[in-house]
Design a protein around this motif. Structure first.
Motif, PDB file in Angstrom:
ATOM      1  N   TRP A 195       1.396  -1.160  -0.231  1.00 57.23           N
ATOM      2  CA  TRP A 195      -0.461  -0.056  -0.062  1.00 57.23           C
ATOM      3  C   TRP A 195       0.976   1.107  -0.098  1.00 57.23           C
ATOM      4  O   TRP A 195       1.849   1.796   0.549  1.00 57.23           O
ATOM      5  N   LEU A 196       0.797   2.029  -0.823  1.00 54.49           N
ATOM      6  CA  LEU A 196       0.861   3.571  -0.682  1.00 54.49           C
ATOM      7  C   LEU A 196       1.006   4.586  -0.332  1.00 54.49           C
ATOM      8  O   LEU A 196      -0.690   5.075   0.354  1.00 54.49           O
ATOM      9  N   ILE A 197       1.259   4.764   1.247  1.00 52.91           N
ATOM     10  CA  ILE A 197       0.737   5.782   2.227  1.00 52.91           C
ATOM     11  C   ILE A 197       0.928   7.293   2.418  1.00 52.91           C
ATOM     12  O   ILE A 197       3.024   7.147   1.943  1.00 52.91           O
ATOM     13  N   GLY A 198       0.746   7.942   2.094  1.00 53.20           N
ATOM     14  CA  GLY A 198       1.729   9.024   2.258  1.00 53.20           C
ATOM     15  C   GLY A 198       1.072  10.518   3.277  1.00 53.20           C
ATOM     16  O   GLY A 198       0.588   9.879   4.374  1.00 53.20           O
ATOM     17  N   ILE A 199       2.650  10.628   3.616  1.00 52.04           N
ATOM     18  CA  ILE A 199       2.642  12.025   4.985  1.00 52.04           C
ATOM     19  C   ILE A 199       3.233  12.263   4.918  1.00 52.04           C
ATOM     20  O   ILE A 199       3.851  12.888   4.313  1.00 52.04           O
ATOM     21  N   GLU A 200       2.917  13.580   6.032  1.00 56.07           N
ATOM     22  CA  GLU A 200       2.741  15.038   5.008  1.00 56.07           C
ATOM     23  C   GLU A 200       3.783  15.183   5.766  1.00 56.07           C
ATOM     24  O   GLU A 200       4.852  15.189   6.964  1.00 56.07           O
ATOM     25  N   SER A 201       5.274  16.135   5.447  1.00 55.67           N
ATOM     26  CA  SER A 201       6.485  16.747   5.634  1.00 55.67           C
ATOM     27  C   SER A 201       5.612  17.971   6.372  1.00 55.67           C
ATOM     28  O   SER A 201       5.474  19.142   4.630  1.00 55.67           O
ATOM     29  N   PRO A 202       6.293  18.372   7.084  1.00 53.77           N
ATOM     30  CA  PRO A 202       6.602  19.678   7.821  1.00 53.77           C
ATOM     31  C   PRO A 202       7.798  20.384   7.395  1.00 53.77           C
ATOM     32  O   PRO A 202       7.833  21.359   8.560  1.00 53.77           O
ATOM     33  N   GLU A 203       8.762  20.224   6.793  1.00 53.08           N
ATOM     34  CA  GLU A 203       9.856  21.159   6.914  1.00 53.08           C
ATOM     35  C   GLU A 203       9.931  22.069   5.962  1.00 53.08           C
ATOM     36  O   GLU A 203      11.235  22.400   6.271  1.00 53.08           O
ATOM     37  N   ASP A 204       8.332  22.139   5.336  1.00 53.30           N
ATOM     38  CA  ASP A 204       8.779  23.081   4.827  1.00 53.30           C
ATOM     39  C   ASP A 204       7.094  23.632   4.431  1.00 53.30           C
ATOM     40  O   ASP A 204       6.919  22.919   4.985  1.00 53.30           O
ATOM     41  N   ASP A 205       6.934  25.034   4.184  1.00 55.10           N
ATOM     42  CA  ASP A 205       5.542  25.239   3.999  1.00 55.10           C
ATOM     43  C   ASP A 205       4.147  24.383   2.858  1.00 55.10           C
ATOM     44  O   ASP A 205       3.080  25.291   2.202  1.00 55.10           O
ATOM     45  N   ASN A 206       5.014  24.029   1.531  1.00 52.85           N
ATOM     46  CA  ASN A 206       4.616  23.207   0.264  1.00 52.85           C
ATOM     47  C   ASN A 206       3.497  22.425   0.945  1.00 52.85           C
ATOM     48  O   ASN A 206       3.129  22.089  -0.163  1.00 52.85           O
ATOM     49  N   GLY A 207       3.545  22.318   1.998  1.00 54.52           N
ATOM     50  CA  GLY A 207       2.115  21.034   2.232  1.00 54.52           C
ATOM     51  C   GLY A 207       2.906  19.672   1.673  1.00 54.52           C
ATOM     52  O   GLY A 207       2.219  18.689   0.937  1.00 54.52           O
ATOM     53  N   SER A 208       4.586  19.581   1.279  1.00 56.14           N
ATOM     54  CA  SER A 208       5.000  18.393   0.627  1.00 56.14           C
ATOM     55  C   SER A 208       4.986  17.203   1.100  1.00 56.14           C
ATOM     56  O   SER A 208       4.371  17.379   2.183  1.00 56.14           O
ATOM     57  N   THR A 209       4.771  16.031   0.565  1.00 52.34           N
ATOM     58  CA  THR A 209       4.425  14.862   1.047  1.00 52.34           C
ATOM     59  C   THR A 209       5.439  13.463   0.592  1.00 52.34           C
ATOM     60  O   THR A 209       5.876  13.805  -0.248  1.00 52.34           O
ATOM     61  N   LYS A 210       5.869  13.300   1.654  1.00 49.34           N
ATOM     62  CA  LYS A 210       6.635  11.676   1.351  1.00 49.34           C
ATOM     63  C   LYS A 210       5.877  10.623   1.179  1.00 49.34           C
ATOM     64  O   LYS A 210       4.634  10.098   1.514  1.00 49.34           O
ATOM     65  N   VAL A 211       6.526   9.930  -0.160  1.00 53.83           N
ATOM     66  CA  VAL A 211       5.212   8.176  -0.196  1.00 53.83           C
ATOM     67  C   VAL A 211       6.283   7.245   0.631  1.00 53.83           C
ATOM     68  O   VAL A 211       6.952   6.198   0.355  1.00 53.83           O
ATOM     69  N   LEU A 212       5.464   6.201   1.065  1.00 51.90           N
ATOM     70  CA  LEU A 212       5.741   5.174   1.983  1.00 51.90           C
ATOM     71  C   LEU A 212       5.210   4.323   1.598  1.00 51.90           C
ATOM     72  O   LEU A 212       3.763   3.860   1.678  1.00 51.90           O
ATOM     73  N   LYS A 213       5.976   3.241   1.261  1.00 46.44           N
ATOM     74  CA  LYS A 213       5.236   1.509   0.910  1.00 46.44           C
ATOM     75  C   LYS A 213       5.269   0.690   2.499  1.00 46.44           C
ATOM     76  O   LYS A 213       5.648   0.101   3.392  1.00 46.44           O
ATOM     77  N   ILE A 214       3.809   0.353   2.727  1.00 43.78           N
ATOM     78  CA  ILE A 214       3.460  -0.821   3.378  1.00 43.78           C
ATOM     79  C   ILE A 214       3.157  -1.628   3.318  1.00 43.78           C
ATOM     80  O   ILE A 214       1.724  -1.597   2.423  1.00 43.78           O
ATOM     81  N   VAL A 215       3.609  -3.158   3.661  1.00 48.88           N
ATOM     82  CA  VAL A 215       2.822  -4.544   3.448  1.00 48.88           C
ATOM     83  C   VAL A 215       1.685  -5.092   4.697  1.00 48.88           C
ATOM     84  O   VAL A 215       0.771  -5.273   4.166  1.00 48.88           O
TER      85      VAL A 215
END
Length: 277
Positions: A178-198
């Motif tokens: 499953w591809l799960i996105g988490i918001e990255s607060p390290e900047d203010d542009n709302g970027s998202t990191k996508v994690l792969k979870i089995v």
């Protein structure tokens, strides 16, 4: 749950998807009705208004209290579910409205896990004290809902996602993660990191939406029960992967309570984590 909640089901069968959704809703609602601090007519409200009167509890409440005790011990007293009373002073709404020191000071006598008396049948709180399961309640609900879904759909992968706290019941049949996105607060542009979870749990804790900002200083919503004030040098966000969501949530919160030592703490635990400052 005070957050968006969703269920992702790997199936082409609408009847199965609908039934799992119904089961998930009923279980989540049951837990919310029982433990939510936002309700005025539930068990938590009765406990928090008891003012020294013993209140009867069941085995589920006892097990959560025992888990809270474990959290307290593991954190050397920093994870304290009686510290929720501080929300009367702190409103983390993104403004610059810090509480007056005398308001915080007035609440400190009502904090202290060691003052709580409980056993398998009852709990007694001193007058003015409250319990707040907010630090573990949503993660507990995620795991309970995932268990219900896993028991009914024994070959179907289900993702339970309550406001970014996640449990994946089992690997997908197509072997893809499953591809799960988490918001990255390290900047203010709302970027998202996508994690792969089995399979397993994922929890995120941070101040992306709950904070105060005054004179250029950001105040995290993670409070120190010993001072009544936000943890100094807390990470902006911590995400942790663990076998169960409640374990991941505990580790994420404990990491935030470590302040500047969050990364070192998580490395010692030997878990996969993502920490942003």
């Amino acid at each position: 749950m005070a957050s968006p909640c969703e269920l992702l089901v790997e199936t082409q069968d609408p009847l199965l998807a609908n039934h799992l959704t119904s089961l998930a809703y009923l279980e989540a609602k049951r837990i919310e009705q029982k433990f939510s601090r936002y309700l005025s007519d539930n068990l938590m409200s009765t406990i928090n208004k008891s003012e020294g009167t013993p209140i009867a509890i069941d085995n589920e409440v006892f097990r959560l209290l025992e888990f809270a005790e474990t959290c307290f011990q593991l954190s050397a007293g920093m994870f304290d579910i009686t510290s929720g009373v501080l929300r009367q002073a702190w409103k983390f709404d993104g403004s610059d409205n810090l509480p007056a020191p005398k308001v915080v000071e007035a609440l400190m006598p009502f904090i202290g896990w060691g003052k709580v008396k409980y056993d398998q049948t009852s709990i007694t709180l001193d007058k003015g004290m409250e319990l707040d399961f907010g630090g573990i309640g949503k993660e507990y609900a995620v795991d309970c809902v995932a268990k219900v879904c896993a028991e009914y759909a024994t070959t179907t992968s289900v993702v339970v996602n309550f406001g970014g706290d996640i449990q994946v019941t089992r690997p997908r049949q197509n072997k893809q993660p499953w591809l799960i996105g988490i918001e990255s607060p390290e900047d203010d542009n709302g970027s998202t990191k996508v994690l792969k979870i089995v399979s397993g749990g994922l929890a995120t804790s941070g101040d992306a939406r709950r904070y105060l900002l005054k004179d250029g200083k950001r105040y995290s919503h993670i409070l120190n029960p010993e001072t009544g004030y936000p943890i100094e040098n807390a990470a902006r966000s911590v995400s942790v992967a663990a076998p169960y969501c409640i374990q991941a949530g505990l580790l994420a919160t404990l990491a935030l309570l470590q302040g500047a030592n969050a990364e070192a703490f998580l490395q010692e635990q030997g878990v996969k984590f993502w920490c942003y400052r």
